[in-house]
Scaffold this motif. Structure first.
Motif, mmCIF file in Angstrom:
data_model
loop_
_atom_site.group_PDB
_atom_site.id
_atom_site.type_symbol
_atom_site.label_atom_id
_atom_site.label_comp_id
_atom_site.label_asym_id
_atom_site.label_seq_id
_atom_site.Cartn_x
_atom_site.Cartn_y
_atom_site.Cartn_z
ATOM 1 N N ALA A 127 11.304 54.916 -43.962
ATOM 2 C CA ALA A 127 11.447 56.196 -43.263
ATOM 3 C C ALA A 127 12.864 56.351 -42.702
ATOM 4 C CB ALA A 127 10.425 56.288 -42.135
ATOM 5 N N LYS A 128 13.281 57.590 -42.567
ATOM 6 C CA LYS A 128 14.591 57.882 -41.994
ATOM 7 C C LYS A 128 14.560 57.632 -40.492
ATOM 8 C CE LYS A 128 15.950 61.290 -45.398
ATOM 9 N NZ LYS A 128 16.398 62.654 -45.637
ATOM 10 N N LEU A 129 15.730 57.305 -39.931
ATOM 11 C CA LEU A 129 15.847 56.985 -38.514
ATOM 12 C C LEU A 129 15.277 58.102 -37.631
ATOM 13 C CD1 LEU A 129 16.757 55.129 -36.224
ATOM 14 C CD2 LEU A 129 19.030 56.163 -36.390
ATOM 15 N N GLN A 130 15.600 59.350 -37.919
ATOM 16 C CA GLN A 130 15.115 60.448 -37.072
ATOM 17 C C GLN A 130 13.592 60.534 -37.093
ATOM 18 O OE1 GLN A 130 17.307 63.548 -39.180
ATOM 19 N NE2 GLN A 130 15.395 64.513 -39.780
ATOM 20 N N ASN A 131 12.965 60.202 -38.220
ATOM 21 C CA ASN A 131 11.501 60.208 -38.303
ATOM 22 C C ASN A 131 10.891 59.039 -37.540
ATOM 23 O OD1 ASN A 131 11.673 62.508 -39.876
ATOM 24 N ND2 ASN A 131 11.513 61.388 -41.804
ATOM 25 N N ILE A 132 11.572 57.899 -37.568
ATOM 26 C CA ILE A 132 11.106 56.726 -36.822
ATOM 27 C C ILE A 132 11.181 57.011 -35.322
ATOM 28 C CG2 ILE A 132 11.560 54.289 -36.307
ATOM 29 C CD1 ILE A 132 12.772 54.140 -39.205
ATOM 30 N N VAL A 133 12.277 57.619 -34.890
ATOM 31 C CA VAL A 133 12.435 57.984 -33.478
ATOM 32 C C VAL A 133 11.354 58.978 -33.072
ATOM 33 C CG1 VAL A 133 13.945 59.120 -31.796
ATOM 34 C CG2 VAL A 133 14.897 57.438 -33.390
ATOM 35 N N SER A 134 11.076 59.955 -33.922
ATOM 36 C CA SER A 134 10.020 60.937 -33.623
ATOM 37 C C SER A 134 8.665 60.256 -33.476
ATOM 38 C CB SER A 134 9.941 62.000 -34.725
ATOM 39 O OG SER A 134 11.096 62.794 -34.712
ATOM 40 N N LEU A 135 8.373 59.311 -34.355
ATOM 41 C CA LEU A 135 7.110 58.570 -34.254
ATOM 42 C C LEU A 135 7.065 57.801 -32.936
ATOM 43 C CD1 LEU A 135 4.458 57.389 -35.582
ATOM 44 C CD2 LEU A 135 5.907 55.441 -36.124
ATOM 45 N N ALA A 136 8.144 57.089 -32.608
ATOM 46 C CA ALA A 136 8.187 56.313 -31.360
ATOM 47 C C ALA A 136 8.015 57.237 -30.154
ATOM 48 C CB ALA A 136 9.496 55.536 -31.259
ATOM 49 N N GLU A 137 8.651 58.378 -30.171
ATOM 50 C CA GLU A 137 8.510 59.341 -29.064
ATOM 51 C C GLU A 137 7.074 59.842 -28.950
ATOM 52 O OE1 GLU A 137 13.048 61.144 -28.814
ATOM 53 O OE2 GLU A 137 11.585 62.129 -30.121
ATOM 54 N N SER A 138 6.406 60.032 -30.071
ATOM 55 C CA SER A 138 5.015 60.492 -30.023
ATOM 56 C C SER A 138 4.089 59.411 -29.475
ATOM 57 C CB SER A 138 4.540 60.946 -31.410
ATOM 58 O OG SER A 138 4.311 59.838 -32.259
ATOM 59 N N MET A 139 4.463 58.163 -29.625
ATOM 60 C CA MET A 139 3.655 57.042 -29.115
ATOM 61 C C MET A 139 3.706 56.957 -27.589
ATOM 62 S SD MET A 139 2.072 55.345 -31.510
ATOM 63 C CE MET A 139 1.685 53.852 -30.617
ATOM 64 N N ILE A 140 4.777 57.444 -26.977
ATOM 65 C CA ILE A 140 4.955 57.333 -25.521
ATOM 66 C C ILE A 140 3.770 57.933 -24.773
ATOM 67 C CG2 ILE A 140 6.350 58.112 -23.557
ATOM 68 C CD1 ILE A 140 8.822 57.782 -25.421
ATOM 69 N N SER A 141 3.291 59.068 -25.213
ATOM 70 C CA SER A 141 2.169 59.704 -24.521
ATOM 71 C C SER A 141 0.818 59.101 -24.916
ATOM 72 C CB SER A 141 2.163 61.212 -24.792
ATOM 73 O OG SER A 141 1.982 61.453 -26.172
ATOM 74 N N LYS A 142 0.785 58.295 -25.965
ATOM 75 C CA LYS A 142 -0.479 57.711 -26.434
ATOM 76 C C LYS A 142 -0.802 56.369 -25.791
ATOM 77 C CE LYS A 142 -1.483 57.848 -30.831
ATOM 78 N NZ LYS A 142 -1.429 57.793 -32.301
ATOM 79 N N VAL A 143 0.230 55.541 -25.580
ATOM 80 C CA VAL A 143 -0.028 54.190 -25.076
ATOM 81 C C VAL A 143 -0.399 54.226 -23.598
ATOM 82 C CG1 VAL A 143 1.419 53.000 -26.777
ATOM 83 C CG2 VAL A 143 2.416 53.722 -24.603
ATOM 84 N N GLN A 144 -1.290 53.340 -23.242
ATOM 85 C CA GLN A 144 -1.729 53.237 -21.852
ATOM 86 C C GLN A 144 -1.668 51.769 -21.437
ATOM 87 O OE1 GLN A 144 -5.266 55.594 -20.840
ATOM 88 N NE2 GLN A 144 -5.209 56.400 -22.929
ATOM 89 N N LEU A 145 -1.378 51.544 -20.170
ATOM 90 C CA LEU A 145 -1.314 50.194 -19.611
ATOM 91 C C LEU A 145 -2.049 50.203 -18.280
ATOM 92 C CD1 LEU A 145 -0.132 47.273 -19.510
ATOM 93 C CD2 LEU A 145 1.815 48.250 -18.318
ATOM 94 N N VAL A 146 -3.088 49.390 -18.202
ATOM 95 C CA VAL A 146 -3.885 49.251 -16.985
ATOM 96 C C VAL A 146 -3.935 47.769 -16.655
ATOM 97 C CG1 VAL A 146 -6.102 49.735 -15.905
ATOM 98 C CG2 VAL A 146 -5.275 51.227 -17.723
ATOM 99 N N ALA A 147 -3.693 47.414 -15.386
ATOM 100 C CA ALA A 147 -3.656 46.002 -15.010
ATOM 101 C C ALA A 147 -4.018 45.825 -13.545
ATOM 102 C CB ALA A 147 -2.260 45.431 -15.259
ATOM 103 N N PHE A 148 -4.422 44.599 -13.213
ATOM 104 C CA PHE A 148 -4.600 44.285 -11.799
ATOM 105 C C PHE A 148 -3.818 43.023 -11.474
ATOM 106 C CE2 PHE A 148 -8.072 41.697 -13.492
ATOM 107 C CZ PHE A 148 -8.000 40.537 -12.723
ATOM 108 N N LEU A 149 -3.387 42.968 -10.223
ATOM 109 C CA LEU A 149 -2.644 41.827 -9.713
ATOM 110 C C LEU A 149 -3.567 40.976 -8.859
ATOM 111 C CD1 LEU A 149 0.520 43.792 -8.596
ATOM 112 C CD2 LEU A 149 0.322 42.344 -10.607
ATOM 113 N N ASP A 150 -3.424 39.676 -8.979
ATOM 114 C CA ASP A 150 -4.211 38.769 -8.154
ATOM 115 C C ASP A 150 -3.674 38.736 -6.728
ATOM 116 O OD1 ASP A 150 -6.490 37.042 -8.212
ATOM 117 O OD2 ASP A 150 -5.121 35.351 -7.952
ATOM 118 N N THR A 151 -2.375 38.925 -6.610
ATOM 119 C CA THR A 151 -1.711 38.912 -5.304
ATOM 120 C C THR A 151 -0.495 39.833 -5.354
ATOM 121 O OG1 THR A 151 -0.563 37.552 -3.670
ATOM 122 C CG2 THR A 151 -0.357 36.865 -5.955
#
Length: 173
Positions: free
Chosen positions: A31-55
């Motif tokens: 894939a072309k660089l601009q298409n790869i960047v577009s894909l990566a940008e679209s992933m930003i709103s899709k990924v989620q991170l949930v965590a807890f800290l012990d302390t």
């Protein structure tokens, strides 16, 4: 010459890893660089991170929170359950023990998956047994298209301390 594009993933740990992994998979196809960047940008709103800290002690040492907050949460035995979404951290809940926090992590991922296949990364800071338990539950209850268990790097662990358990994930469209 090599072309480079900088991208603020607005993510961390496994969520950032998923963005990079999907971009790399797409790049391998030619894939072309601009298409790869577009894909990566679209992933930003899709990924989620949930965590807890012990302390919260390690966040105090790093200067990220006030000592009084850590003292209060330790006193009442809270394991802060947080999320990082599009660069914004947010407190989700305040479970009182590890087993309840792990159960809430599982419940959150189940609710947000909405029956779709997910890509999941269970992350931990020196808690491999808890990470394995959570992964087993996720794989039993959900359609995990891809599943990883990873350990927090020493840099991340220095801020979170041992005992962190988290889940980075995204669902297929």
């Amino acid at each position: 010459s090599l072309k480079i594009t900088l991208l603020d993933s607005q993510a961390a740990a496994g969520a950032q890893g998923f963005i990079a992994l999907e971009a790399a998979r797409y790049a391998i196809t030619g894939a072309k660089l601009q298409n790869i960047v577009s894909l990566a940008e679209s992933m930003i709103s899709k990924v989620q991170l949930v965590a807890f800290l012990d302390t919260l002690d390690y966040l105090v040492k790093s200067g990220r929170i006030a000592k009084i907050i850590a003292w209060a949460t330790t006193l009442i035995k809270i394991k802060p359950l947080t999320e990082l979404s599009q660069g914004v951290p947010r407190l989700i809940s305040k479970p009182r023990n590890r087993s309840r926090a792990i159960y809430q992590l599982l419940s959150i991922v189940e609710q947000r998956a909405k029956g779709k296949a997910i890509h999941v990364n269970v992350m931990h800071a020196n808690s491999p047994a808890d990470a394995k338990i959570l992964m087993t539950q996720l794989q039993s209850n959900l359609n995990c298209k891809e599943a990883f268990i990873t350990e927090f790097t020493p840099v991340m662990g220095a801020h979170t301390g041992p005992g962190l358990i988290g889940v980075a994930f995204y669902k297929d469209d």
